[in-house]
Design a protein around this motif. Structure first.
Motif, short mmCIF file in Angstrom:
data_model
loop_
_atom_site.label_atom_id
_atom_site.label_comp_id
_atom_site.label_asym_id
_atom_site.label_seq_id
_atom_site.Cartn_x
_atom_site.Cartn_y
_atom_site.Cartn_z
N MET A 61 -38.95 17.96 17.55
CA MET A 61 -39.44 18.90 16.55
C MET A 61 -38.58 20.15 16.50
N ILE A 62 -38.11 20.58 17.66
CA ILE A 62 -37.27 21.77 17.69
C ILE A 62 -35.93 21.50 17.00
N TYR A 109 -48.24 20.26 11.93
CA TYR A 109 -48.31 19.88 13.33
C TYR A 109 -48.88 21.03 14.14
N ILE A 151 -34.10 21.25 31.12
CA ILE A 151 -34.79 22.46 30.71
C ILE A 151 -36.14 22.45 31.37
N ILE A 193 -39.01 13.19 12.00
CA ILE A 193 -38.99 13.64 13.39
C ILE A 193 -38.79 12.46 14.33
N PHE A 200 -35.35 19.20 14.81
CA PHE A 200 -35.65 19.03 13.38
C PHE A 200 -35.79 20.39 12.68
N THR A 201 -36.53 21.28 13.33
CA THR A 201 -36.73 22.62 12.79
C THR A 201 -35.40 23.32 12.52
N MET A 202 -34.47 23.17 13.46
CA MET A 202 -33.15 23.80 13.31
C MET A 202 -32.39 23.22 12.13
N TYR A 209 -42.74 13.37 7.18
CA TYR A 209 -42.34 14.20 8.32
C TYR A 209 -42.31 13.40 9.62
N ASP A 210 -43.28 12.50 9.77
CA ASP A 210 -43.27 11.65 10.97
C ASP A 210 -41.98 10.86 11.05
N ARG A 241 -40.86 14.40 22.09
CA ARG A 241 -41.44 14.77 20.79
C ARG A 241 -41.22 16.24 20.48
N ARG A 242 -41.49 17.07 21.47
CA ARG A 242 -41.31 18.51 21.25
C ARG A 242 -39.87 18.87 20.97
N MET A 243 -38.98 18.29 21.75
CA MET A 243 -37.56 18.57 21.54
C MET A 243 -37.13 18.08 20.16
N THR A 284 -33.09 30.69 12.54
CA THR A 284 -33.48 29.46 11.85
C THR A 284 -34.56 28.71 12.63
#
Lengths: 195, 195
Positions: B155-156, A173, B194, B129, B158-160, B125-126, B151-153, A159
């Motif tokens: 997005m990750i 993005y 991490i 996230i 959110f992606t999941m 989307y903003d 921000r990156r975390m 996923t």
DNA sequence: AAAAATTGATTGAGTAGTCAGTATAAAAGG
DNA sequence: CCTTTTATACTGACTACTCAATCAATTTTT
């Protein structure tokens, strides 16, 4: 033979980039450089043509992924997961258009009423998730991955990775730097016992 | 006023369930119980109508999520993340059809040529996230979440979570039991440093 | 009576799929 | 070796239909 292949290639491109309904047979004929009638000589209907594309995708993807599975022999299961993610992203960029086909609703909608579409999609997704599951199972055997349901974890990792590919497709993005983060995150969540 | 609203509601349903191209104005008129002409009196074109739907979605989602942000005051940031995931999944089932709208290519394709569509999607989307990012930032402040790019975390994560919603929509796998796993996985990957 | 909202028949462009006929090439017969 | 037959590949004009959008006429609201 050349023409039938031309049609399949052009159709794959158009269906991936524009979608099923948005692609007309007239346009396809023009792109494939054949007469409209030729398309219907080789494929009874537009839906038939789509199914042929999906089936060829299924064959290619199953072959490609089982070839990878046999070729690789990483140190530990956890590293294998990272390798699989890498390979998945590599495949997704190699077969970018066909992966786009998977992300559209078209195939999924046809799968609801057409058993062949459903079987085809199921086979593709099973293959994609399987490869993650195998790596996780290997990791549990060698102790690099903690106790967890391999299938469920495989689905979660899938996923994530697939979501990344989608993000990239939608171009909302800049997703470039996220690849490495995802690998690290997956390692972090797998190497520790989760419940 | 009733009619204009009827049109918007019926159109939201049809565009979400069937898609943009697959929904005809004749069908919409029938479902909304108005004459075809009435639709074009209120919305200049089909695209205009779609944009109106997306804009109203944007307003609702921004309002709903900022309301949630102000209401909640969890113990620590890590728990907040779990809460946000929960809230996101709750929202996605509450606004199931409109989330489906986001997952279709229709809006994203229109966004490529239409600046208003693009702005609208970006805002949505903003907002989605952001709410994850806020929770992660809070967690970093109180020490429950390790060093990482918020921000990156976000997005990750959110992606999941969004991938899960999509899985459910496509109905390929039973996704029910995965919700809890995803929450646990997110906690595992955030609470440890991490990198 | 002026303005706003609603109607449905109509338009012209576009759609998937059909079909009668043409081209190509390999096999069969003289 | 040259016709004739047969099968397959291919063509593009054509059909029946659907589509978004228009508009003159009618109803409702102000």
């Amino acid at each position: 033979m050349t023409r039938k292949n031309n049609i399949l290639l052009a159709a794959t491109h158009l269906l991936a980039v524009k979608g099923f309904k948005e692609t007309s047979m007239a346009e396809l004929a023009k792109v494939a450089e054949v007469a409209q009638g030729t398309i219907f000589y080789h494929y009874k209907t537009k839906e038939d043509l789509f199914l042929a594309i999906l089936k060829s995708f299924q064959e290619d993807i199953v072959a490609e992924f089982s070839r990878y599975r046999q070729a690789q022999q990483s140190a530990c299961g956890l590293d294998m997961v990272a390798g699989v993610i890498d390979f998945y992203l590599h495949m997704a960029s190699q077969m970018e258009e066909r992966f786009m086909l998977l992300h559209r609703h078209d195939a999924h909608e046809l799968a609801r009423s057409n058993a062949e579409f459903h079987a085809c999609l199921e086979a593709i997704y099973d293959c994609l998730i399987d490869i993650f599951e195998q790596a996780i199972l290997a990791g549990q055997k060698d102790g690099s991955i903690g106790e967890c349901s391999p299938r469920r974890m495989a689905m979660i990792v899938f996923t994530m990775v697939d979501g990344l590919v989608r993000f990239h497709t939608y171009n909302l993005y800049d997703v470039g730097g996220l690849y490495e983060d995802v690998v690290r995150v997956c390692e972090a969540m797998l190497k520790n016992n989760i419940q």
